[in-house]
Write a protein that holds these residues in place. Sequence first.
Motif, PDB file in Angstrom:
ATOM      1  N   HIS A  39       0.830  -1.210   0.000  1.00  0.00           N
ATOM      2  CA  HIS A  39       0.000   0.000   0.000  1.00  0.00           C
ATOM      3  C   HIS A  39       0.862   1.256   0.000  1.00  0.00           C
ATOM      4  CE1 HIS A  39      -3.929  -1.950   1.605  1.00  0.00           C
ATOM      5  NE2 HIS A  39      -3.784  -2.087   0.308  1.00  0.00           N
ATOM      6  N   ARG A  40       1.916   1.242   0.791  1.00  0.00           N
ATOM      7  CA  ARG A  40       2.792   2.410   0.846  1.00  0.00           C
ATOM      8  C   ARG A  40       3.499   2.629  -0.489  1.00  0.00           C
ATOM      9  NH1 ARG A  40       7.579   3.858   0.381  1.00  0.00           N
ATOM     10  NH2 ARG A  40       8.325   1.742   0.143  1.00  0.00           N
ATOM     11  N   ARG A  41       4.042   1.577  -1.040  1.00  0.00           N
ATOM     12  CA  ARG A  41       4.835   1.692  -2.274  1.00  0.00           C
ATOM     13  C   ARG A  41       4.025   2.200  -3.450  1.00  0.00           C
ATOM     14  NH1 ARG A  41       7.846  -3.221  -5.366  1.00  0.00           N
ATOM     15  NH2 ARG A  41       8.904  -1.943  -6.893  1.00  0.00           N
ATOM     16  N   PHE A  42       2.789   1.708  -3.575  1.00  0.00           N
ATOM     17  CA  PHE A  42       1.958   2.096  -4.709  1.00  0.00           C
ATOM     18  C   PHE A  42       0.949   3.184  -4.352  1.00  0.00           C
ATOM     19  CE2 PHE A  42       3.459  -2.179  -5.747  1.00  0.00           C
ATOM     20  CZ  PHE A  42       4.043  -1.904  -6.968  1.00  0.00           C
ATOM     21  N   GLN A  43       1.096   3.767  -3.171  1.00  0.00           N
ATOM     22  CA  GLN A  43       0.264   4.868  -2.690  1.00  0.00           C
ATOM     23  C   GLN A  43      -1.226   4.536  -2.778  1.00  0.00           C
ATOM     24  OE1 GLN A  43       1.436   8.570  -4.484  1.00  0.00           O
ATOM     25  NE2 GLN A  43       3.562   8.303  -3.901  1.00  0.00           N
ATOM     26  N   HIS A  44      -1.610   3.410  -2.200  1.00  0.00           N
ATOM     27  CA  HIS A  44      -3.008   3.012  -2.139  1.00  0.00           C
ATOM     28  C   HIS A  44      -3.583   3.395  -0.786  1.00  0.00           C
ATOM     29  CE1 HIS A  44      -2.795  -0.368  -5.369  1.00  0.00           C
ATOM     30  NE2 HIS A  44      -2.184   0.722  -5.748  1.00  0.00           N
ATOM     31  N   GLY A  45      -4.890   3.501  -0.750  1.00  0.00           N
ATOM     32  CA  GLY A  45      -5.568   3.777   0.510  1.00  0.00           C
ATOM     33  C   GLY A  45      -5.122   5.082   1.125  1.00  0.00           C
ATOM     34  N   ALA A  46      -4.941   5.049   2.434  1.00  0.00           N
ATOM     35  CA  ALA A  46      -4.548   6.265   3.143  1.00  0.00           C
ATOM     36  C   ALA A  46      -3.166   6.753   2.743  1.00  0.00           C
ATOM     37  CB  ALA A  46      -4.587   6.014   4.651  1.00  0.00           C
ATOM     38  N   PHE A  47      -2.329   5.873   2.185  1.00  0.00           N
ATOM     39  CA  PHE A  47      -1.001   6.295   1.743  1.00  0.00           C
ATOM     40  C   PHE A  47      -1.050   7.182   0.500  1.00  0.00           C
ATOM     41  CE2 PHE A  47       0.225   2.561   4.254  1.00  0.00           C
ATOM     42  CZ  PHE A  47       1.213   3.125   5.034  1.00  0.00           C
ATOM     43  N   SER A  48      -2.221   7.364  -0.089  1.00  0.00           N
ATOM     44  CA  SER A  48      -2.329   8.234  -1.252  1.00  0.00           C
ATOM     45  C   SER A  48      -2.428   9.708  -0.849  1.00  0.00           C
ATOM     46  CB  SER A  48      -3.551   7.849  -2.096  1.00  0.00           C
ATOM     47  OG  SER A  48      -4.747   8.079  -1.371  1.00  0.00           O
ATOM     48  N   LYS A  49      -2.565   9.969   0.433  1.00  0.00           N
ATOM     49  CA  LYS A  49      -2.697  11.335   0.946  1.00  0.00           C
ATOM     50  C   LYS A  49      -1.503  11.705   1.805  1.00  0.00           C
ATOM     51  CE  LYS A  49      -6.895  11.516  -0.551  1.00  0.00           C
ATOM     52  NZ  LYS A  49      -7.002  12.057  -1.859  1.00  0.00           N
ATOM     53  N   PRO A  50      -1.133  12.985   1.834  1.00  0.00           N
ATOM     54  CA  PRO A  50      -0.105  13.411   2.786  1.00  0.00           C
ATOM     55  C   PRO A  50      -0.689  13.384   4.195  1.00  0.00           C
ATOM     56  CG  PRO A  50      -0.971  15.295   1.613  1.00  0.00           C
ATOM     57  CD  PRO A  50      -1.598  14.084   0.995  1.00  0.00           C
ATOM     58  N   CYS A  51       0.132  13.114   5.179  1.00  0.00           N
ATOM     59  CA  CYS A  51      -0.346  13.043   6.555  1.00  0.00           C
ATOM     60  C   CYS A  51      -0.363  14.444   7.175  1.00  0.00           C
ATOM     61  CB  CYS A  51       0.532  12.119   7.386  1.00  0.00           C
ATOM     62  SG  CYS A  51      -0.065  11.943   9.077  1.00  0.00           S
ATOM     63  N   PRO A  52      -1.533  14.927   7.604  1.00  0.00           N
ATOM     64  CA  PRO A  52      -1.581  16.254   8.213  1.00  0.00           C
ATOM     65  C   PRO A  52      -0.958  16.285   9.613  1.00  0.00           C
ATOM     66  CG  PRO A  52      -3.760  15.252   8.247  1.00  0.00           C
ATOM     67  CD  PRO A  52      -2.861  14.321   7.490  1.00  0.00           C
ATOM     68  N   THR A  53      -0.843  15.141  10.267  1.00  0.00           N
ATOM     69  CA  THR A  53      -0.272  15.079  11.608  1.00  0.00           C
ATOM     70  C   THR A  53       1.251  15.011  11.568  1.00  0.00           C
ATOM     71  OG1 THR A  53      -2.247  13.918  12.356  1.00  0.00           O
ATOM     72  CG2 THR A  53      -0.325  13.834  13.795  1.00  0.00           C
ATOM     73  N   CYS A  54       1.773  14.036  10.801  1.00  0.00           N
ATOM     74  CA  CYS A  54       3.235  13.814  10.747  1.00  0.00           C
ATOM     75  C   CYS A  54       3.930  14.695   9.714  1.00  0.00           C
ATOM     76  CB  CYS A  54       3.532  12.359  10.392  1.00  0.00           C
ATOM     77  SG  CYS A  54       2.905  11.172  11.573  1.00  0.00           S
ATOM     78  N   ARG A  55       3.166  15.249   8.798  1.00  0.00           N
ATOM     79  CA  ARG A  55       3.713  16.082   7.714  1.00  0.00           C
ATOM     80  C   ARG A  55       4.588  15.284   6.753  1.00  0.00           C
ATOM     81  NH1 ARG A  55       0.131  19.426   9.028  1.00  0.00           N
ATOM     82  NH2 ARG A  55       0.526  21.058  10.528  1.00  0.00           N
ATOM     83  N   VAL A  56       4.238  14.015   6.514  1.00  0.00           N
ATOM     84  CA  VAL A  56       4.976  13.222   5.532  1.00  0.00           C
ATOM     85  C   VAL A  56       4.211  13.233   4.207  1.00  0.00           C
ATOM     86  CG1 VAL A  56       6.106  11.746   7.220  1.00  0.00           C
ATOM     87  CG2 VAL A  56       3.902  11.053   6.280  1.00  0.00           C
ATOM     88  N   GLN A  57       4.927  13.010   3.133  1.00  0.00           N
ATOM     89  CA  GLN A  57       4.347  13.038   1.799  1.00  0.00           C
ATOM     90  C   GLN A  57       3.590  11.744   1.503  1.00  0.00           C
ATOM     91  OE1 GLN A  57       4.418  15.754  -0.166  1.00  0.00           O
ATOM     92  NE2 GLN A  57       5.354  16.689   1.635  1.00  0.00           N
ATOM     93  N   PRO A  58       2.743  11.744   0.459  1.00  0.00           N
ATOM     94  CA  PRO A  58       2.060  10.499   0.074  1.00  0.00           C
ATOM     95  C   PRO A  58       3.081   9.411  -0.237  1.00  0.00           C
ATOM     96  CG  PRO A  58       1.114  12.353  -1.105  1.00  0.00           C
ATOM     97  CD  PRO A  58       2.325  12.865  -0.366  1.00  0.00           C
ATOM     98  N   GLY A  59       2.758   8.195   0.163  1.00  0.00           N
ATOM     99  CA  GLY A  59       3.640   7.073  -0.089  1.00  0.00           C
ATOM    100  C   GLY A  59       4.717   6.878   0.957  1.00  0.00           C
ATOM    101  N   GLU A  60       4.729   7.704   1.989  1.00  0.00           N
ATOM    102  CA  GLU A  60       5.709   7.556   3.062  1.00  0.00           C
ATOM    103  C   GLU A  60       5.009   7.091   4.330  1.00  0.00           C
ATOM    104  OE1 GLU A  60       8.227  10.900   3.746  1.00  0.00           O
ATOM    105  OE2 GLU A  60       8.467  11.295   1.615  1.00  0.00           O
TER     106      GLU A  60
END
Length: 80
Positions: free
Chosen positions: A25-46
Motif C-alpha cells: 500500500h505504501r509503495r503504490f500509494q493506495h488507501g490512506a497512503f495516497s494522501k499526505p499526513c496532516p499530523t506527521c507532515r509526511v508526503q504520500p507514499g511515506e
Amino acid sequence: MIPAISAVIPSPSAEAALDMTWETHRRFQHGAFSKPCPTCRVQPGEWCRARRSVCPARRELHRQDQAATMLVPLLVGRAR
C-alpha cells in the motif's frame, strides 16, 4: 484500528503477510497512503512517524475523499 493479525492468527507468516500488505500500500500509494499526513507532515507514499500504522487524521482524510468520489457516476461518465 485493525487488530494485530498475531492476535487473530498467531503465526510468524501472518505477521510477514501483514508487513507486506502495508508495504505494498505504501509503495503504490493506495488507501490512506495516497494522501499526505496532516499530523506527521509526511508526503504520500511515506510511512507515518508511527511505523506500521497510519495516523487517524490521514485515514479520515482518505475516507472523506472516498465518500466524495462515487464509482457509478465515474463509470457512466466514461461510457458516454
